[in-house]
Design a protein around this motif. Structure first.
Motif, short mmCIF file in Angstrom:
data_model
loop_
_atom_site.label_atom_id
_atom_site.label_comp_id
_atom_site.label_asym_id
_atom_site.label_seq_id
_atom_site.Cartn_x
_atom_site.Cartn_y
_atom_site.Cartn_z
N MET A 60 0.84 -1.20 0.00
CA MET A 60 0.00 0.00 0.00
C MET A 60 0.87 1.26 0.00
O MET A 60 1.87 1.33 0.71
CB MET A 60 -0.86 0.03 1.27
CG MET A 60 -2.02 -0.93 1.24
SD MET A 60 -3.42 -0.26 0.33
CE MET A 60 -4.03 0.98 1.49
N LEU A 61 0.46 2.22 -0.77
CA LEU A 61 1.13 3.51 -0.72
C LEU A 61 0.60 4.29 0.49
O LEU A 61 -0.60 4.36 0.70
CB LEU A 61 0.84 4.32 -1.99
CG LEU A 61 1.35 3.72 -3.30
CD1 LEU A 61 0.89 4.57 -4.48
CD2 LEU A 61 2.87 3.62 -3.29
N LEU A 117 8.03 17.46 0.54
CA LEU A 117 9.43 17.71 0.21
C LEU A 117 10.26 17.28 1.41
O LEU A 117 9.84 17.50 2.56
CB LEU A 117 9.66 19.19 -0.08
CG LEU A 117 8.98 19.74 -1.34
CD1 LEU A 117 9.00 21.27 -1.33
CD2 LEU A 117 9.69 19.23 -2.59
N LEU A 172 14.14 15.46 -1.90
CA LEU A 172 13.13 14.55 -2.43
C LEU A 172 11.79 15.26 -2.60
O LEU A 172 11.38 16.03 -1.73
CB LEU A 172 12.94 13.40 -1.44
CG LEU A 172 11.83 12.40 -1.76
CD1 LEU A 172 12.21 11.52 -2.94
CD2 LEU A 172 11.54 11.53 -0.54
N LYS A 173 11.13 14.99 -3.73
CA LYS A 173 9.74 15.43 -3.91
C LYS A 173 8.88 14.18 -4.08
O LYS A 173 9.18 13.32 -4.92
CB LYS A 173 9.63 16.32 -5.15
CG LYS A 173 8.25 16.94 -5.33
CD LYS A 173 8.23 17.82 -6.58
CE LYS A 173 6.91 18.57 -6.71
NZ LYS A 173 6.72 19.02 -8.11
N HIS A 174 7.84 14.09 -3.28
CA HIS A 174 7.01 12.87 -3.22
C HIS A 174 5.56 13.32 -3.35
O HIS A 174 5.02 13.96 -2.44
CB HIS A 174 7.29 12.21 -1.86
CG HIS A 174 6.53 10.96 -1.58
ND1 HIS A 174 7.07 9.70 -1.76
CD2 HIS A 174 5.29 10.75 -1.09
CE1 HIS A 174 6.19 8.79 -1.39
NE2 HIS A 174 5.10 9.40 -0.99
N GLU A 175 4.94 13.02 -4.49
CA GLU A 175 3.60 13.56 -4.74
C GLU A 175 2.71 12.60 -5.53
O GLU A 175 3.20 11.83 -6.35
CB GLU A 175 3.71 14.89 -5.49
CG GLU A 175 4.26 14.76 -6.89
CD GLU A 175 4.28 16.09 -7.65
OE1 GLU A 175 5.11 16.21 -8.56
OE2 GLU A 175 3.46 16.99 -7.36
N PHE A 176 1.42 12.70 -5.29
CA PHE A 176 0.43 11.99 -6.09
C PHE A 176 0.06 12.90 -7.26
O PHE A 176 -0.30 14.06 -7.06
CB PHE A 176 -0.79 11.61 -5.25
CG PHE A 176 -0.47 10.52 -4.27
CD1 PHE A 176 -0.45 9.20 -4.68
CD2 PHE A 176 -0.11 10.81 -2.97
CE1 PHE A 176 -0.12 8.18 -3.80
CE2 PHE A 176 0.23 9.79 -2.07
CZ PHE A 176 0.22 8.48 -2.49
N ILE A 177 0.20 12.37 -8.48
CA ILE A 177 0.11 13.24 -9.66
C ILE A 177 -1.21 13.11 -10.41
O ILE A 177 -1.39 13.76 -11.42
CB ILE A 177 1.29 12.99 -10.64
CG1 ILE A 177 1.31 11.53 -11.12
CG2 ILE A 177 2.61 13.38 -9.99
CD1 ILE A 177 2.34 11.28 -12.21
N ASN A 178 -2.13 12.28 -9.93
CA ASN A 178 -3.42 12.16 -10.64
C ASN A 178 -4.60 12.60 -9.77
O ASN A 178 -5.71 12.12 -9.94
CB ASN A 178 -3.65 10.72 -11.14
CG ASN A 178 -3.92 9.75 -10.00
OD1 ASN A 178 -3.36 9.91 -8.92
ND2 ASN A 178 -4.76 8.76 -10.25
N GLN A 179 -4.32 13.52 -8.84
CA GLN A 179 -5.39 13.99 -7.95
C GLN A 179 -5.79 15.42 -8.28
O GLN A 179 -4.94 16.26 -8.56
CB GLN A 179 -4.95 13.89 -6.49
CG GLN A 179 -4.71 12.45 -6.05
CD GLN A 179 -4.30 12.36 -4.59
OE1 GLN A 179 -3.99 13.37 -3.95
NE2 GLN A 179 -4.27 11.15 -4.07
N TYR A 232 3.27 9.47 5.21
CA TYR A 232 4.63 9.35 4.67
C TYR A 232 5.57 10.36 5.32
O TYR A 232 6.72 10.03 5.66
CB TYR A 232 4.62 9.54 3.14
CG TYR A 232 5.99 9.35 2.53
CD1 TYR A 232 6.58 8.09 2.51
CD2 TYR A 232 6.70 10.43 2.02
CE1 TYR A 232 7.85 7.91 1.98
CE2 TYR A 232 7.97 10.25 1.48
CZ TYR A 232 8.54 8.99 1.46
OH TYR A 232 9.79 8.81 0.95
N LEU A 251 9.02 9.34 7.42
CA LEU A 251 10.37 9.88 7.18
C LEU A 251 10.98 10.37 8.49
O LEU A 251 12.16 10.13 8.77
CB LEU A 251 10.32 11.03 6.17
CG LEU A 251 10.06 10.66 4.72
CD1 LEU A 251 9.92 11.92 3.87
CD2 LEU A 251 11.18 9.77 4.17
#
Lengths: 186, 186
Positions: A1-2, A181, A166-173, A8, A12
């Motif tokens: 699972m994400l 970041l 680091l850039k951590h993102e959901f791109i289809n929302q 998240y 970290l």
């Protein structure tokens, strides 16, 4: 699972902060991240929690009281002035920012690019090797886009020999969801 | 500590694939990810490993022989034809793609947007609920930018009610470093 974005961000910090360290919540808001940090570092550690808004200070102190936390100093000041509250040789184990406005409050009081960058710059000088500054970027509100862009411009320019960004993102929302970041000192 | 890109890709798969499942290495290359998947799923699972290049098939089979793996089928075919090798009701536990060219080999043979999208589309139909397709995107080579862009265009358009699409990248590194995309079926 994400993991979701907030989870998240916490993963970290949990993976990089040790018991007994001094850490920073640069935007304590309703105190949730402050409480989270307080639990990670334990009785021998110290959280410095900043916010400019009186309501945030009240809410955070209440939450900490409810959980009997005694390892936190809550400071009503801009995070741009962090250096006034940290001694010159104090090592910082990690830090978190939530950019945007206080939930359920005055949306005209927002974090701004200039003071955010100033705070990040101050903390980086004190951050331990391999320590993280984790930033949850809310940017859908008025002024959010400008802060996001000035932040990304600064962070992409950081020397990769000294820092990993680091850039951590959901791109289809839809509706400009927050993203994470994370700056690691190498 | 922030994980490196390849390590993070493996963490995602390790956290979402269970023993006994059928999984896909869509670009087996030198076989490293195939071997990794083989170990996660155990003797009762099955890896389908695809590559179009003879050298990749030879290298992967050799690595699997060296590690006495008996739960892998290595298939010399384009991953665009995955549906020819998976039965109609076969559930897939997860999949990995490494986009680009075979390391230490002919750089003119590269993965391409059209066949990559076709393969992703096929696997999504078979993917278990909460399963992941993890894509390590190398894009610094000739043709890499086009593949990256067509991939991002497709993935950002996926319905957020059906899929979560994560982009995980280091943003202050030179020379077009690889980044991770992960698609989770909801």
């Amino acid at each position: 699972m994400l993991s979701g974005i907030l989870h998240y961000a916490h993963e970290l910090l949990e993976g990089s902060i040790n018991k007994g360290e001094t850490v920073i919540d640069a935007t304590c808001g309703n105190g949730n991240d402050t409480l989270f940090l307080s639990k990670i570092i334990g009785d021998s550690g110290h959280v410095l929690a900043f916010d400019i808004q009186n309501q945030a200070i009240i809410n955070t102190k209440q939450l900490l009281d409810d959980h009997k936390c005694t390892n936190v100093t809550v400071i009503q000041d801009s995070h741009a002035n962090i250096f006034n509250h940290v001694s010159a040789n104090q090592e910082i184990g990690g830090a978190i920012f939530n950019l945007g406005y206080l939930p359920n409050s005055d949306k005209s009081v927002i974090t701004k690019g200039e003071s955010t960058l100033s705070a990040i710059h101050s903390i980086l000088r004190h951050l331990k090797k391999n320590g993280l500054i984790v930033i949850v970027v809310y940017h859908g509100h008025q002024g959010g886009k400008q802060e996001k862009e000035s932040l990304l411009e600064y962070l992409t320019s950081l020397n990769q020999k000294e820092f990993s960004v680091l850039k951590h993102e959901f791109i289809n929302q839809k509706n400009n969801p927050p993203f994470v970041l994370a700056i690691q000192k190498r």
